[in-house]
Write an enzyme that holds these catalytic residues in place. Structure first.
Site, PDB file in Angstrom:
ATOM      1  N   ASP A 348     -23.283   4.485  -0.573  1.00  0.00           N
ATOM      2  CA  ASP A 348     -22.229   4.133  -1.520  1.00  0.00           C
ATOM      3  C   ASP A 348     -21.002   4.941  -1.164  1.00  0.00           C
ATOM      4  O   ASP A 348     -21.109   5.987  -0.546  1.00  0.00           O
ATOM      5  CB  ASP A 348     -22.626   4.610  -2.923  1.00  0.00           C
ATOM      6  CG  ASP A 348     -23.557   3.668  -3.596  1.00  0.00           C
ATOM      7  OD1 ASP A 348     -23.765   2.587  -3.047  1.00  0.00           O
ATOM      8  OD2 ASP A 348     -24.072   4.024  -4.669  1.00  0.00           O
ATOM      9  N   ASP A 663     -29.591  -0.968  -8.735  1.00  0.00           N
ATOM     10  CA  ASP A 663     -29.869  -0.588  -7.347  1.00  0.00           C
ATOM     11  C   ASP A 663     -31.347  -0.329  -7.086  1.00  0.00           C
ATOM     12  O   ASP A 663     -31.757  -0.178  -5.947  1.00  0.00           O
ATOM     13  CB  ASP A 663     -29.090   0.693  -6.985  1.00  0.00           C
ATOM     14  CG  ASP A 663     -27.618   0.393  -6.749  1.00  0.00           C
ATOM     15  OD1 ASP A 663     -27.317  -0.741  -6.371  1.00  0.00           O
ATOM     16  OD2 ASP A 663     -26.792   1.290  -6.954  1.00  0.00           O
ATOM     17  N   ASN A 725     -57.631  22.106  23.961  1.00  0.00           N
ATOM     18  CA  ASN A 725     -58.888  21.369  24.017  1.00  0.00           C
ATOM     19  C   ASN A 725     -59.179  20.868  25.427  1.00  0.00           C
ATOM     20  O   ASN A 725     -60.297  20.985  25.914  1.00  0.00           O
ATOM     21  CB  ASN A 725     -58.870  20.195  23.037  1.00  0.00           C
ATOM     22  CG  ASN A 725     -58.907  20.664  21.608  1.00  0.00           C
ATOM     23  OD1 ASN A 725     -57.956  20.506  20.871  1.00  0.00           O
ATOM     24  ND2 ASN A 725     -60.012  21.282  21.222  1.00  0.00           N
ATOM     25  N   ASP A 766     -55.644  29.531  18.550  1.00  0.00           N
ATOM     26  CA  ASP A 766     -54.969  28.246  18.655  1.00  0.00           C
ATOM     27  C   ASP A 766     -54.286  27.873  17.340  1.00  0.00           C
ATOM     28  O   ASP A 766     -53.103  27.564  17.291  1.00  0.00           O
ATOM     29  CB  ASP A 766     -56.008  27.178  19.003  1.00  0.00           C
ATOM     30  CG  ASP A 766     -55.368  25.966  19.601  1.00  0.00           C
ATOM     31  OD1 ASP A 766     -54.218  26.086  20.045  1.00  0.00           O
ATOM     32  OD2 ASP A 766     -56.009  24.909  19.621  1.00  0.00           O
TER      33      ASP A 766
HETATM   34  P1  ATP Z   1     -19.756   2.392  -4.829  1.00  0.00           P
HETATM   35  O1  ATP Z   1     -20.636   1.213  -4.871  1.00  0.00           O
HETATM   36  O2  ATP Z   1     -19.442   2.885  -3.485  1.00  0.00           O
HETATM   37  O3  ATP Z   1     -20.136   3.483  -5.770  1.00  0.00           O
HETATM   38  P2  ATP Z   1     -17.681   1.712  -6.529  1.00  0.00           P
HETATM   39  O4  ATP Z   1     -18.029   2.814  -7.422  1.00  0.00           O
HETATM   40  O5  ATP Z   1     -16.257   1.512  -6.217  1.00  0.00           O
HETATM   41  O6  ATP Z   1     -18.356   1.819  -5.181  1.00  0.00           O
HETATM   42  P3  ATP Z   1     -18.416   0.052  -8.585  1.00  0.00           P
HETATM   43  O7  ATP Z   1     -18.591   1.247  -9.413  1.00  0.00           O
HETATM   44  O8  ATP Z   1     -19.401  -1.037  -8.635  1.00  0.00           O
HETATM   45  O9  ATP Z   1     -18.297   0.398  -7.096  1.00  0.00           O
HETATM   46  O10 ATP Z   1     -16.967  -0.505  -8.904  1.00  0.00           O
HETATM   47  C1  ATP Z   1     -16.514  -1.700  -8.353  1.00  0.00           C
HETATM   48  C2  ATP Z   1     -15.175  -2.028  -8.925  1.00  0.00           C
HETATM   49  O11 ATP Z   1     -15.318  -2.199 -10.333  1.00  0.00           O
HETATM   50  C3  ATP Z   1     -14.138  -0.935  -8.759  1.00  0.00           C
HETATM   51  O12 ATP Z   1     -13.413  -1.101  -7.571  1.00  0.00           O
HETATM   52  C4  ATP Z   1     -13.240  -1.146  -9.948  1.00  0.00           C
HETATM   53  O13 ATP Z   1     -12.269  -2.119  -9.670  1.00  0.00           O
HETATM   54  C5  ATP Z   1     -14.172  -1.700 -10.997  1.00  0.00           C
HETATM   55  N1  ATP Z   1     -14.583  -0.640 -11.917  1.00  0.00           N
HETATM   56  C6  ATP Z   1     -15.151   0.536 -11.619  1.00  0.00           C
HETATM   57  N2  ATP Z   1     -15.381   1.265 -12.692  1.00  0.00           N
HETATM   58  C7  ATP Z   1     -14.943   0.548 -13.737  1.00  0.00           C
HETATM   59  C8  ATP Z   1     -14.919   0.744 -15.159  1.00  0.00           C
HETATM   60  N3  ATP Z   1     -15.370   1.853 -15.729  1.00  0.00           N
HETATM   61  N4  ATP Z   1     -14.394  -0.226 -15.912  1.00  0.00           N
HETATM   62  C9  ATP Z   1     -13.945  -1.349 -15.357  1.00  0.00           C
HETATM   63  N5  ATP Z   1     -13.932  -1.600 -14.057  1.00  0.00           N
HETATM   64  C10 ATP Z   1     -14.433  -0.676 -13.234  1.00  0.00           C
END
Ligand code: ATP
Length: 927
Positions: A348, A663, A725, A766
Site C-alpha cells: 500500500d 483486504d 555423516n 556436530d
Molecule cells: P493505499 O491503498 O495505498 O493505502 P490510499 O490510502 O490512498 O492508498 P484509500 O484509503 O482507499 O487508498 O483512499 C482512496 C481514495 O479515497 C483517496 O485517494 C481519497 O481520494 C479518498 N479518501 C481517502 N480517505 C478518505 C476519507 N476519509 N473520506 C473520503 N474520501 C477519502
C-alpha cells in the site's frame, strides 16, 4: 435472552452504566466470577503423548533396533562366550544409544513446547483489543478481559469479542458467517425483538467472532467465553493443527531417504563382511556374526543425522524471535522460510510508504485556487489565493462540508502540541478547517451562527472510496459527500463556481485539469460535494441513493510525504532482486509521482495500471503485464487478489500489505500477507502472516533479510551435519572394504571408529556448532543474491556436490590417519582414537567453511561468539574424552602423546584450507 428486552432493562439487569461503563474494580471482580473471555477449543494433546510421538520417528526406530541388537550381543557374550570385555562394550553401547534416544526425545519435546510458547507469546502481541468504557473513560481492553456489563464500541474492521446487545448503531453491518453461514453482511439496529426470533434474525445483537464490515456501534456485553453463542458450538471448531513448515517436510523426506540409504548400506555391509569372513576363514562363528552385527550398527548410527530435525526446529524458532526483535511478528514458522524466498512485495502507499501525516496544502473551491501554509497539526497557517486576498465567502461551503463530513479531531496534549485522532485524511481537513476558523465542535454546538444537526454517518470505505453524512443545516436537509474525485465526478451534476452552480459539462475540464495538477505534484486529491434533500430522503433513502446528483464544491490537495528511509529499503530490495510494487487507492498521477520519488519506478513514462483498466482486462491480459507493472492506482481489494494470482502464476512469491477490512482475503491469497500492527484493522491482523508492529515498509525489508539469513544458516548447518555423516560412513566403509588382514597390531575386523565415538561426533562435536550456525550473522552479500527458488530442493545449486566432495575428503583423511596409526605399530584403541580426533577436528575446522556460501576466507571467523564457544567446548570435551579413564572405558579411547595430539588437532585443517583455497582461486580467476 436480551434481544427481547429494552436497552434500559438490560443495562440495569447487568448493573452497568451507559455513560461511565464499569469501574475497573467491578470489572476485575466480574473477571474472577465469569472467567476469561475465551472459548475453549478441544483439549490439547497431553504432554506424555507428545513425548511418545517422538518415538514414531523412523530414525529413532532404527536406533531402537540398534539398542536391541547391542543388548542381544551383550547377553550372548555374557552367557555363552564368556567374553566379558566385549559384553561390557556392547552393554555400554546399548545404554549410550538408549540415552541418545531419550535425550533426543526430551529435546524434541522441550523444543516443541518452547516453540509453541514462543509463538503464543508472539501472537499475544497481536491480540485483539476492544474499545471499552471503563472508569468513565474509553480505553483499549484486551478482548480476553471483557466481562458481562462492559460497554464496548466497535467500528469497521473490528472483531466483536463477546456477545453484545447493541445500544447505538450507525450504519452498522456485521458478518456472522461463522454462526449462521450467511455470507452477506447483516445490518444491525437497537430495537427489541420478539422472543421467538431465530439467531440469524436477532438484529439487535452482536455475536463473538463476528467482524464489523461497515459503520460503527456501541453495545453492552451480555455473555463472554463459553457462554457466548460461539462458546456453545466450540466443540465443533476444529483445532488448529501444527503444520510442519515446507522445509521441515523436506528434511523429513530427506531423512527418510537417508534411512533407506543407510538400510542398504547396513545390509550390504552385513552380507559383505559375512562373505569376506567365510572366504578368508572357511567358516562363520557366532563371535564373527556378533562382531559383524556390531559393525553394522555403527554404520547405521553413522549414516543418520539424528539431530537435524530438532536443530532445524530450534533455528526456526530463533528466527521467529529475531523477526519480532525487528518489529515483524510472524504467525507460523513457515513464514520465516517464505519471507526469505519472497520475490515480489506489493505495498500500500498510504502509511506504509508514506508517513500518513497528511496536510492540505492546496485546494480549489468556488473557481479559485488556494494555497495553505502551516506546520504539522497546528491549526494556524495563512490561506492565500493567487488572484486576491483569501476570501472567506468563496470557501465557506467547502470548509463547512470538509469539517462536518468528518469524524476526526485534533487535541492538545500535555506539552501543548496537537495530536491527531482518527483517519489521517480527515485530520488534514480538520486542521484546514481550523486554520480557516471552522471548528467542528463549535459548529455542532451551534456556536458559529449556524444551526446544525448531524443525522446520519456513512464512514469511509476504501472500496467505495467515499464517505457521506446527512445533516440538517439551518432547517435544510443536506447530504455531504467526499471522496476520490473521479468517483465523485461520476455522481456530480453541477460544479460550484463564483457562487453559481455550473453544469458539469461546462466546468468538468477545468476541474479535471486542477485534479491532475495536484496529483502531478504528488498530492492526494479529494473532492467535496453536497446536495440538498428532503426530510423524507434524509430519513429513508439509502446512502447510495443520496450520493447522486451532487454539487461539487471543491477539491483538496493533500500532501503525505514519503517516508525517507523507504527509498533506501527499496534500493536494497532491488539489489536483492525483489521487485517492489505500489498498489494504492489513490489517483494514478499521485501514485506515479510518489513512486518516482521513492525509486519504485525511475521512468516518468512508466506504466500505471488503474483499477478501471483492470476491469477491462482478462486474467490472461493481466498475466502478461504483471511482471513489469510497478504501480497500480485506484484499485479495490478485489483487484489486489487478481494481481496476486497472476504474479503467482509466474511462480512469484508475493508479500502483500493491507490494512482495511476488505483486504483480508487478499492477505490470505498472498504467500506472505502483511498487516499493519498500529493502523491495521483487527480483521487484517488476523489474516496476516506477518504483522508490522511499527507499520513501516522498512520492517518488511528487514524481515525479508532476516528470512534469508535464517534460511542460509539452515543450509549451512544442514551441510555441516551431512558432511560429517558422509565422512563417518566413508571412514567406516573404507575400513570394511579395504582392510582384509591385520595391519601391525590392528586386526582386520577392527572398525575405524567405535559406535560410541560415532555417537559422540553426532551429538557433541556436530550438533552444538551446527546449532550455533543457526545464530549466524548474515553474509555480506546476502541481500545482493537472487531470492531462493522455492521449487528447488535445498540440496540443489551445488550443495549436494559440496556435501559429497567435502564429506569424502574428510572420510578419506580419517581413514588414512587410522591406517597410518595402525601401520606405525599402535594398538587398535590408539588407532581408533587417532581416527576419532582426526574426524572431530576435521569437522571443527570445517564448520568455519560451512558458514560461508563461498569460501572460508571471505568470512571473519570471530563474528559468531556462540560458534566459537561451541567449537571450543566440543574441542576440549573431545580431548577430555580421550584423557579421562571413564571415557576411555566407555568409548574405547586412549590418551595420546603430546606430538600426536598436536598432529590430530592441526593436520585435519588442511583439507578445509586446501579445498577452500582452490575454490577461492577459482572464484577470483572466474571473476
Ligand atoms: P493505499 O491503498 O495505498 O493505502 P490510499 O490510502 O490512498 O492508498 P484509500 O484509503 O482507499 O487508498 O483512499 C482512496 C481514495 O479515497 C483517496 O485517494 C481519497 O481520494 C479518498 N479518501 C481517502 N480517505 C478518505 C476519507 N476519509 N473520506 C473520503 N474520501 C477519502
Amino acid at each position: 435472552m436480551y434481544y427481547d428486552q429494552d436497552k434500559k432493562t438490560i443495562i440495569s439487569t447487568l448493573e452497568s452504566n451507559r455513560s461511565k461503563g464499569l469501574t475497573s474494580e467491578e470489572a476485575a471482580k466480574r473477571l474472577e466470577e465469569y472467567g476469561v473471555n475465551e472459548v475453549q477449543q478441544k483439549k490439547e494433546r497431553p504432554a506424555w503423548r507428545i513425548f511418545l510421538q517422538t518415538f514414531k520417528d523412523p530414525l529413532v526406530i532404527v536406533l531402537m533396533g540398534a539398542v536391541v541388537l547391542s543388548l542381544f550381543s551383550a547377553s550372548y557374550d555374557f552367557f555363552i562366550t564368556d567374553n566379558m570385555a566385549h559384553s561390557r562394550t556392547s552393554l555400554y553401547e546399548a545404554i549410550a544409544i538408549g540415552i541418545l534416544i531419550l535425550g533426543n526425545a526430551a529435546l524434541a519435546f522441550w523444543q516443541e513446547n518452547s516453540a509453541k510458547k514462543s509463538l503464543a507469546a508472539l501472537q499475544q502481541l497481536a491480540e485483539h483489543q476492544t474499545m471499552t468504557l471503563r472508569d468513565n473513560d474509553w480505553q483499549k481492553v484486551p478482548g480476553k478481559k471483557l466481562v458481562p456489563g462492559d460497554i464496548l464500541s466497535v467500528k469497521m474492521g473490528d472483531f466483536i469479542d463477546a456477545d453484545v446487545r447493541w445500544l447505538k448503531v450507525a450504519e452498522l453491518q456485521v458478518s456472522e458467517t461463522h454462526l449462521t453461514g450467511e455470507a452477506d453482511a447483516i445490518s444491525k439496529q437497537t430495537d427489541e425483538l420478539a422472543a421467538d426470533s431465530a439467531l440469524a434474525e436477532r438484529s439487535n445483537m452482536g455475536y463473538a467472532g463476528s467482524t464489523v464490515v461497515n459503520g460503527n456501534g456501541i453495545g453492552i456485553v451480555v455473555a463472554t467465553g463459553q457462554n457466548t453463542e460461539l462458546g456453545k458450538i466450540a466443540e465443533m471448531l476444529t483445532q488448529v493443527t501444527d503444520q510442519k513448515t515446507p522445509l521441515q517436510q523436506t528434511i523429513n523426506r530427506l531423512t527418510k531417504r537417508l534411512l533407506v540409504i543407510s538400510a542398504c548400506l547396513a545390509t550390504f555391509t552385513l552380507v559383505f563382511m559375512l562373505a569376506k569372513e567365510f572366504v578368508l576363514t572357511g567358516q562363520l562363528t557366532i563371535e564373527t556374526v556378533a562382531s559383524v552385527i556390531s559393525t553394522t550398527i555403527i554404520l547405521a548410527v553413522a549414516s543418520i543425522p539424528d539431530a537435524l530435525p530438532v536443530v532445524l526446529s530450534i533455528v526456526l524458532t530463533i528466527g521467529a524471535r529475531l523477526l519480532a526483535k525487528n518489529n515483524g511478528l510472524i504467525k507460523s514458522l513457515s513464514s520465516v522460510e517464505t519471507l526469505g524466498a519472497t520475490t515480489f512485495i506489493a505495498s500500500d502507499k498510504t502509511g506504509t510508504l508514506t508517513r500518513n501525516q497528511m496536510a492540505v496544502v492546496r485546494f480549489y473551491a468556488n473557481g479559485q485556487n488556494f494555497t495553505v501554509e502551516g506546520n504539522g497539526y497546528e491549526p494556524v497557517g495563512e490561506i492565500t489565493t493567487a488572484d486576491e486576498e483569501a476570501d472567506e465567502v468563496s470557501y465557506h461551503d467547502f470548509m463547512l462540508a470538509a469539517v462536518l463530513n468528518n469524524e476526526a479531531s485534533i487535541e492538545e496534549n500535555e506539552d501543548g502540541r496537537m495530536t491527531p485522532l482518527g483517519n489521517p485524511t480527515d485530520v488534514a481537513l480538520v486542521v484546514l478547517g481550523e486554520k480557516a476558523g471552522f471548528k467542528r465542535s463549535q459548529l455542532l454546538e451551534n456556536k458559529k451562527g449556524h444551526h446544525i444537526d448531524l443525522l446520519r454517518v456513512l464512514p469511509f470505505d476504501s472500496t467505495r472510496k467515499m464517505m457521506s453524512v446527512v445533516v440538517k443545516q439551518d432547517g435544510q436537509y443536506k447530504v455531504l459527500t467526499k471522496g476520490a474525485p473521479d468517483v465523485i465526478l461520476q455522481r456530480t451534476e453541477t460544479i460550484q463556481e463564483d457562487n453559481q452552480r455550473v453544469a458539469l459539462k461546462d466546468a468538468k475540464a477545468t476541474v479535471e485539469q486542477q485534479i491532475l495538477d495536484f496529483a502531478n505534484d504528488a498530492l492526494r486529491t479529494l473532492a467535496i460535494a453536497e446536495r440538498d434533500i428532503s426530510l423524507d430522503e434524509a430519513e429513508n433513502a439509502t446512502m447510495d441513493e443520496l450520493e447522486q446528483k451532487l454539487n461539487l464544491i471543491g477539491i483538496a490537495g493533500i500532501i503525505d510525504p514519503p517516508r525517507e528511509e523507504v527509498r533506501q529499503s527499496i534500493k536494497e530490495l532491488h539489489a536483492a532482486s525483489v521487485s517492489v510494487v505500489m498498489i494504492t487507492g489513490d489517483h494514478a498521477a499521485t501514485a506515479r509521482a510518489i513512486a518516482l520519488r521513492l525509486g519504485i519506478i525511475t521512468d516518468q513514462a512508466a506504466q500505471v495500471i488503474e483499477g478501471k483498466d483492470m476491469e477491462q482486462m482478462s486474467d490472461d491480459d493481466l498475466y502478461k503485464i504483471v511482471p513489469d507493472c510497478r504501480v497500480y492506482a485506484r484499485v479495490t481489494p478485489e483487484h489486489k487478489q487478481r494481481i496476486i494470482r497472476q504474479l503467482q502464476r509466474h511462480g512469484e512469491v508475493v508479500g502483500m500489505t493491507g490494512d482495511g477490512v476488505n483486504d483480508a482475503s487478499a492477505l490470505r491469497a498472498a504467500n506472505i500477507g502483511i498487516a499493519m500492527g498500529i493502523n491495521g484493522t483487527e480483521v487484517t491482523k488476523d489474516s496476516a502472516d506477518l504483522v508490522l508492529l511499527d507499520d513501516k515498509f522498512t520492517t518488511i525489508e528487514r524481515s525479508v533479510e532476516a528470512g534469508r539469513t535464517i534460511f542460509s544458516n539452515i543450509r549451512n548447518f544442514i551441510r555441516q551435519e551431512l558432511i560429517t555423516n558422509v565422512a563417518e560412513v566413508l571412514a567406516l566403509l573404507l575400513g570394511i572394504l579395504l582392510i582384509h588382514r591385520s595391519i601391525g597390531n590392528v586386526s582386520a575386523t577392527t572398525p575405524t571408529l567405535t559406535t560410541l565415538m560415532v555417537m559422540w561426533v553426532n551429538m557433541i562435536s556436530d550438533s552444538l556448532p551446527a546449532l550455533a550456525l543457526g545464530y549466524d550473522e548474515p553474509e555480506a552479500d546476502l541481500m545482493e543474491a537472487k531470492p531462493r527458488d522455492t521449487k528447488k530442493s535445498i540440496l540443489a545449486d551445488g550443495m549436494l556436490r559440496r556435501i559429497i566432495v567435502r564429506g569424502s575428503v574428510m572420510g578419506f583423511t580419517v581413514f588414512i590417519a587410522f591406517i597410518w596409526a595402525a601401520s606405525s605399530g599402535m594398538a587398535a584403541e590408539e588407532a581408533q582414537t587417532v581416527a576419532f580426533l582426526t574426524l572431530v577436528f576435521g569437522q571443527l575446522w570445517h564448520v568455519f567453511d560451512a558458514r560461508s556460501s563461498t569460501t572460508l576466507f571471505r568470512r571473519n571467523p570471530f563474528t559468531n561468539w556462540r560458534l566459537l564457544t561451541a567449537v571450543s567446548f566440543a574441542a576440549l570435551s573431545s580431548l577430555l574424552a580421550t584423557l579421562l579413564p571413564f571415557f576411555n572405558e566407555l568409548m574405547g579411547t586412549v590418551p595420546l602423546t603430546a606430538p600426536l595430539y598436536l598432529a590430530v588437532i592441526l593436520l585435519p585443517s588442511l583439507p578445509t584450507f586446501i579445498i577452500s583455497g582452490i575454490k577461492e582461486v577459482w572464484l577470483r580467476l572466474r571473476k
